[in-house]
Design a protein around this motif. Sequence first.
Motif, mmCIF file in Angstrom:
data_model
loop_
_atom_site.group_PDB
_atom_site.id
_atom_site.type_symbol
_atom_site.label_atom_id
_atom_site.label_comp_id
_atom_site.label_asym_id
_atom_site.label_seq_id
_atom_site.Cartn_x
_atom_site.Cartn_y
_atom_site.Cartn_z
ATOM 1 N N ARG A 63 0.615 -1.324 -0.097
ATOM 2 C CA ARG A 63 0.167 -0.157 -0.103
ATOM 3 C C ARG A 63 0.729 1.035 -0.174
ATOM 4 N NH1 ARG A 63 -5.182 -1.505 4.355
ATOM 5 N NH2 ARG A 63 -6.098 -3.081 2.722
ATOM 6 N N ALA A 64 2.440 1.191 0.966
ATOM 7 C CA ALA A 64 2.601 2.097 0.983
ATOM 8 C C ALA A 64 3.486 2.447 -0.217
ATOM 9 C CB ALA A 64 3.960 2.297 2.065
ATOM 10 N N ARG A 65 4.225 1.413 -1.755
ATOM 11 C CA ARG A 65 4.734 1.597 -2.596
ATOM 12 C C ARG A 65 3.153 2.388 -3.419
ATOM 13 N NH1 ARG A 65 6.912 -4.944 -3.090
ATOM 14 N NH2 ARG A 65 9.084 -3.662 -2.122
ATOM 15 N N ASN A 66 2.474 1.690 -3.532
ATOM 16 C CA ASN A 66 1.036 2.368 -4.449
ATOM 17 C C ASN A 66 0.634 3.217 -4.898
ATOM 18 O OD1 ASN A 66 0.669 0.156 -6.275
ATOM 19 N ND2 ASN A 66 -1.036 -1.187 -4.654
ATOM 20 N N ILE A 67 1.150 3.969 -3.203
ATOM 21 C CA ILE A 67 1.121 5.675 -2.859
ATOM 22 C C ILE A 67 2.595 6.596 -3.055
ATOM 23 C CG2 ILE A 67 -1.509 5.497 -2.481
ATOM 24 C CD1 ILE A 67 -0.845 6.025 0.857
ATOM 25 N N ALA A 68 3.451 6.075 -3.126
ATOM 26 C CA ALA A 68 4.325 6.484 -3.226
ATOM 27 C C ALA A 68 5.584 7.025 -1.694
ATOM 28 C CB ALA A 68 4.928 7.829 -4.256
ATOM 29 N N LEU A 69 4.498 6.708 -0.832
ATOM 30 C CA LEU A 69 5.399 6.318 0.837
ATOM 31 C C LEU A 69 6.905 5.634 0.132
ATOM 32 C CD1 LEU A 69 2.419 6.388 2.481
ATOM 33 C CD2 LEU A 69 3.795 8.133 1.739
ATOM 34 N N MET A 70 7.316 4.907 -0.320
ATOM 35 C CA MET A 70 7.917 3.965 -0.081
ATOM 36 C C MET A 70 7.971 3.350 -1.728
ATOM 37 S SD MET A 70 7.457 1.174 2.524
ATOM 38 C CE MET A 70 9.034 0.095 2.514
ATOM 39 N N PRO A 71 9.217 3.947 -2.308
ATOM 40 C CA PRO A 71 10.212 2.937 -3.731
ATOM 41 C C PRO A 71 9.424 1.578 -3.551
ATOM 42 C CG PRO A 71 11.601 3.069 -2.164
ATOM 43 C CD PRO A 71 10.796 3.669 -1.161
ATOM 44 N N PHE A 72 9.347 1.023 -4.949
ATOM 45 C CA PHE A 72 9.517 -0.004 -5.528
ATOM 46 C C PHE A 72 10.656 -0.762 -5.849
ATOM 47 C CE2 PHE A 72 5.103 0.922 -6.655
ATOM 48 C CZ PHE A 72 4.406 -0.208 -6.565
ATOM 49 N N THR A 73 11.676 0.329 -6.109
ATOM 50 C CA THR A 73 13.143 -0.817 -6.489
ATOM 51 C C THR A 73 13.912 0.409 -6.228
ATOM 52 O OG1 THR A 73 12.700 0.494 -8.765
ATOM 53 C CG2 THR A 73 12.636 -1.823 -8.235
ATOM 54 N N ALA A 74 15.170 -0.121 -6.215
ATOM 55 C CA ALA A 74 16.551 1.108 -5.647
ATOM 56 C C ALA A 74 16.581 1.727 -6.591
ATOM 57 C CB ALA A 74 17.247 0.124 -5.624
ATOM 58 N N GLY A 75 17.245 3.355 -6.335
ATOM 59 C CA GLY A 75 17.265 4.090 -7.225
ATOM 60 C C GLY A 75 18.111 4.147 -7.558
ATOM 61 N N HIS A 76 18.191 4.522 -8.950
ATOM 62 C CA HIS A 76 19.243 4.250 -10.545
ATOM 63 C C HIS A 76 19.732 5.808 -10.319
ATOM 64 C CE1 HIS A 76 17.638 0.598 -11.531
ATOM 65 N NE2 HIS A 76 15.664 1.344 -11.723
ATOM 66 N N TYR A 77 21.609 5.041 -10.269
ATOM 67 C CA TYR A 77 21.815 6.898 -10.088
ATOM 68 C C TYR A 77 23.199 6.350 -11.639
ATOM 69 C CZ TYR A 77 21.669 6.895 -5.204
ATOM 70 O OH TYR A 77 20.328 6.982 -4.300
ATOM 71 N N LEU A 78 22.867 7.461 -12.340
ATOM 72 C CA LEU A 78 23.943 7.236 -13.677
ATOM 73 C C LEU A 78 25.591 8.547 -12.980
ATOM 74 C CD1 LEU A 78 21.343 8.576 -15.703
ATOM 75 C CD2 LEU A 78 22.205 6.613 -15.838
ATOM 76 N N ASP A 79 26.209 7.663 -13.775
ATOM 77 C CA ASP A 79 27.634 8.320 -13.051
ATOM 78 C C ASP A 79 28.402 8.399 -14.247
ATOM 79 O OD1 ASP A 79 28.461 7.328 -10.924
ATOM 80 O OD2 ASP A 79 28.711 5.087 -11.538
#
Length: 92
Positions: A76-92
């Motif tokens: 539920r927290a993921r669906n309303i964007a309180l928690m991320p679904f996956t780890a963040g993607h960092y571009l170098d």
Amino acid sequence: MAEDRKPSGAAGRTPFKRRFTRRKGCRFCADKALTIDYKEVRTLRYFVTERGKIVPRRISGNCADHQRKVREAIKRARNIALMPFTAGHYLD
């Protein structure tokens, strides 16, 4: 001659011993004041890995009932964007 043979387990290797550790107790059963709510992200983040996966019951130590409630709250927290679904993607 038959007594000289190696054990017949896993390609002749000796059988391994299982080490049993004491199970963690469910923190929600131990402390009745703790509640599982999808809006309490600080509580839920202990049950999610760095990659965003839900931690299994054997690792977290939750009982089956509370693990189901934690899983539902995280979803539920993921669906309303309180928690991320996956780890963040960092571009170098």
